[in-house]
Design a protein around this motif. Structure first.
Motif, PDB file in Angstrom:
ATOM      1  N   MET B 139      23.866 -22.949 -22.886  1.00  0.00           N
ATOM      2  CA  MET B 139      22.416 -23.185 -22.952  1.00  0.00           C
ATOM      3  C   MET B 139      21.660 -22.082 -22.215  1.00  0.00           C
ATOM      4  O   MET B 139      20.593 -21.654 -22.649  1.00  0.00           O
ATOM      5  CB  MET B 139      22.098 -24.564 -22.359  1.00  0.00           C
ATOM      6  N   ALA B 140      22.224 -21.635 -21.075  1.00  0.00           N
ATOM      7  CA  ALA B 140      21.585 -20.534 -20.346  1.00  0.00           C
ATOM      8  C   ALA B 140      21.685 -19.240 -21.159  1.00  0.00           C
ATOM      9  O   ALA B 140      20.739 -18.453 -21.223  1.00  0.00           O
ATOM     10  CB  ALA B 140      22.240 -20.355 -18.978  1.00  0.00           C
ATOM     11  N   ALA B 141      22.822 -19.040 -21.809  1.00  0.00           N
ATOM     12  CA  ALA B 141      23.037 -17.801 -22.561  1.00  0.00           C
ATOM     13  C   ALA B 141      22.057 -17.653 -23.725  1.00  0.00           C
ATOM     14  O   ALA B 141      21.623 -16.542 -24.041  1.00  0.00           O
ATOM     15  CB  ALA B 141      24.472 -17.743 -23.073  1.00  0.00           C
ATOM     16  N   THR B 142      21.706 -18.767 -24.367  1.00  0.00           N
ATOM     17  CA  THR B 142      20.814 -18.691 -25.538  1.00  0.00           C
ATOM     18  C   THR B 142      19.375 -19.059 -25.206  1.00  0.00           C
ATOM     19  O   THR B 142      18.540 -19.103 -26.097  1.00  0.00           O
ATOM     20  CB  THR B 142      21.298 -19.640 -26.654  1.00  0.00           C
ATOM     21  N   ASN B 143      19.085 -19.354 -23.932  1.00  0.00           N
ATOM     22  CA  ASN B 143      17.771 -19.882 -23.566  1.00  0.00           C
ATOM     23  C   ASN B 143      17.434 -21.087 -24.440  1.00  0.00           C
ATOM     24  O   ASN B 143      16.387 -21.151 -25.092  1.00  0.00           O
ATOM     25  CB  ASN B 143      16.676 -18.822 -23.688  1.00  0.00           C
ATOM     26  N   ALA B 144      18.330 -22.049 -24.444  1.00  0.00           N
ATOM     27  CA  ALA B 144      18.164 -23.248 -25.266  1.00  0.00           C
ATOM     28  C   ALA B 144      16.950 -24.058 -24.832  1.00  0.00           C
ATOM     29  O   ALA B 144      16.470 -23.922 -23.706  1.00  0.00           O
ATOM     30  CB  ALA B 144      19.421 -24.110 -25.160  1.00  0.00           C
ATOM     31  N   SER B 145      16.479 -24.892 -25.737  1.00  0.00           N
ATOM     32  CA  SER B 145      15.480 -25.884 -25.335  1.00  0.00           C
ATOM     33  C   SER B 145      15.709 -27.142 -26.141  1.00  0.00           C
ATOM     34  O   SER B 145      16.853 -27.496 -26.389  1.00  0.00           O
ATOM     35  CB  SER B 145      14.065 -25.337 -25.411  1.00  0.00           C
TER      36      SER B 145
END
Lengths: 459, 459
Positions: B139-145
């Motif tokens: 989630m941090a790697a893709t800037n998930a939301s």
């Protein structure tokens, strides 16, 4: 090379000056750092003007320093390597309000009060509120924040896009109009807070917020700064959505009363604000009142009247001026550490004790909802003993903050004053920052001698 | 060089595999992108293990790809240059909850459901909720939301600090425990969303939030997708603090009902949620009900019951699976553009029309409070005609989004699929991103062939 003639030729004689009064005006900011005059001041009127200035400076390895409202507190706008000061007062247009998108595009010279005056027409506001009427460009450069950050975030959180002139004169955009994005690297975040060392901002697109339907403010007094901060921490961990929670200690309240003609009780206080609807605010306030009473609150007063509420926050924002105007012969150091919330009571108490122990006059105040606070320390810059004590306090506070996992600057930025703490705070990450700086500004012309302790190689 | 023996020697035989089943497991994600197997899979148990793997890969110019839960939607974890897949399932510890600071430090392999199960004990929660039970590292790697971003922000907004292993094996920390900072460059922001191309995350410190005192959910139905989105835009510009506002079109509702056994009316719908206190929520809901009725709402239903509310959001989160399990022989494309809010009604209507016009089956849904939406498009990957139509739709949507100032990806990331749009979206800024990548990963070993369209030079 004749700097003045070259600049005349590049952008026109009416946009360049070496007038002594103006050089002096661009030699300092509101900080305690020594003043240094630039070689010339320019007043660009367009991105193209900025491109020409920056390209020229890069070719000739001349330092450039962007200058907004001059309200910085760590010497960011002081041209310590001389060179060219770029004053943005002629690039002060509000370019495009898009009320339906909750965004506004501005030039960097717009100040925050003027922006909010314009936005009021649309029922919107821009929430970042440092004490000064700073320029939006300067606020972006230092990642400024203020009393509303606990609810709305800091400057970096508001920026959707910027137009930036790079060291070699190229122009880029750092984002888009989308409110969120996972596309490419986060250049908005990298350039915001870079204090003019990675590029020069020429346009800034900001997120806006609807003016809350209902606002309530409150003041509460406590027997100690520690009990103030304990109460603030208790409010936050209870999950109440608070818009402002500000510590103002008794010494600072006295200064406010003297300067602003107010008559707040001269006791350690929390100033609070709630944004929402009427019934929601009322329920929150009931809850908060119970929490602060538990924490030893000795008085709780609402400011429902909008004028009284405005006066409360005006007094809070003018605290720095209350001290500087109250003691015109003295200098002011404003410390700016930020710590994890649980460490705030102890470090604020430590600060008050150190001030008293060192015999320094000054207030303690701050944005306790974020763990960020300031000691506003009065000292005589001609008294070596006082200067030494002031420096000692600043260093003790930074050391304390770093020891508990905090940062040397919550909102004022690094500038000149916090450069010496960068290695201790960032460790090996400082090498990464220096590598990024060298990649984007190989000649080190962009605000050299700020933020990163690197070799200077400018003329 | 014998990769397997070298890895055995470096980190131990029990942490390395070339088992065919495991290589296949690490060859793809949940996207439509073709699968490619790595040469080896490693299971590090510490930062030191990761350092050893990355240093070795850098020395021998071998590609490395971090692997979390495998739930990516743009092929980020697919080892398209083969090399080493780094699986973080053994680095899945919740290292330190600090309830009084509202923070938690985790290893990257922790998944979001497990994190929230743990946080519940403290009355806290972590608000980023992509559809999948993704790993925090991914989630941090893709800037998930996800659905709560409109209230709490995206992944990048939650990250206070990370431990990152750089390409040459050095370890840095990107932030601190302070909730705000103006110290140095914003490395948190740069590394979050970099999809493993700038460094490998080994520890992540997140901001947490108190579970709201009172939560209310609502469903409302509308005659068209356009009227749904018009209503959402009206709610947002009214300044109401809404926690979730999700569009689920009639086709998607049908799929939810088929998959989850629910019986929601199969009409275009908005799913809403309010976080606050009881009286505040009630007042907000009265206001919202008036707004949606003005916008043509045909039905408005509350879900005050916590089980019904949980079921509502579970159904929404499982929509991708509802389609993929419902049509096991078909592939799914999930588009992900994000546009300024005012442009959302027209582009959502355009999407529905294009789907129908192209004869493609699929739903339209999304996080309309942020301007981000997805078309979930079903197609047969063995039918060249359908593949072509799917690609045409994706490209039309990206072109539309970029034309109105939006982005090609709101939350899924660039990975493989959005790389071709980077130049058009970022223009000259893409050169800056490539320069940063070259500075931090000169041998291009870190997830090569993702995010930035640059020359590959790996083995």
């Amino acid at each position: 090379m004749n700097l003045l003639e070259d600049l005349y030729f590049l952008i026109g004689t009416d946009k360049v000056t070496i007038n002594e009064t103006l050089l002096r005006h661009h030699s300092g900011d509101e900080s305690h750092h020594p003043k240094i005059e630039p070689d010339a001041v320019v007043f660009p009127e367009s991105t193209e003007d900025v491109q020409k200035i920056v390209s020229y400076a890069n070719e000739h390895q001349i330092a450039i320093v962007p200058y907004g409202a001059g309200s910085g507190l760590e010497g960011q706008a002081i041209p310590i390597k001389k060179g060219i000061s770029i004053n943005f007062e002629r690039m002060d247009q509000i370019l495009e309000v898009r009320p339906e998108d909750l965004t506004v595009k501005v030039q960097p010279g717009v100040t925050r009060h003027r922006l909010n005056d314009e936005l009021k027409k649309y029922g919107l506001f821009f929430p970042v509120d440092p004490g000064a009427d700073a320029s939006i460009g300067g606020m972006a450069a230092t990642n400024a924040s203020g009393t509303l950050a606990v609810r709305y975030g800091v400057m970096r959180d508001q920026i959707l896009n910027m137009e930036v002139v790079l060291a070699d004169g190229r122009v880029i955009k750092t984002g888009s109009l989308a409110r969120k994005s996972s596309s490419g690297y986060h250049l908005n975040g990298l350039f915001v807070g870079s204090e003019g060392t990675l590029g020069v901002f020429t346009e800034i697109t900001l997120k806006l917020h609807g003016i809350p339907e209902y606002i309530t403010a409150a003041r509460c007094t406590f027997p100690s700064v520690r009990s103030c901060v304990d109460a603030a921490a208790a409010i936050l961990t209870a999950g109440i959505s608070i818009a402002r929670v500000e510590l103002v200690d008794a010494r600072s309240i006295k200064q406010v009363n003297d300067f602003s003609g107010t008559n707040y009780p001269e006791e350690h206080s929390l100033f609070l604000e709630f944004h929402g609807n009427k019934s929601g605010n009322e329920e929150d306030i009931d809850f908060v009142q119970a929490i602060v009473e538990e924490a030893g609150c000795t008085g709780f007063v609402f400011e429902t009247d909008s004028i009284k509420r405005a006066n409360l926050w005006k007094a809070r924002h003018e605290l720095h001026y209350a001290f500087s105007h109250g003691f015109p012969k003295l200098s002011i150091l404003s410390t700016d550490v930020c710590v994890p919330i649980s460490k705030l009571p102890e470090i604020v108490e430590f600060t008050r004790n150190q001030l008293d122990g060192l015999g320094l006059d000054g207030g303690v105040l701050g944005h306790v909802g974020d763990g960020n606070f300031h000691a506003t320390v009065l000292y005589d810059r001609n008294d070596p003993e006082q200067v030494k004590k002031m420096q000692q306090l600043n260093e003790e506070l930074v050391a304390y903050a770093l020891r508990v996992g905090g940062t040397c600057t919550g909102e004022h930025g690094v500038g000149i004053g916090k450069m010496k703490f960068q290695e201790q705070e960032h460790g090996a990450a400082l090498d990464v920052m220096i590598a990024l700086k060298n990649t984007l500004d190989p000649n080190n012309i962009l605000n050299p001698g700020k933020v990163l302790p690197i070799e200077m190689k400018v003329y």
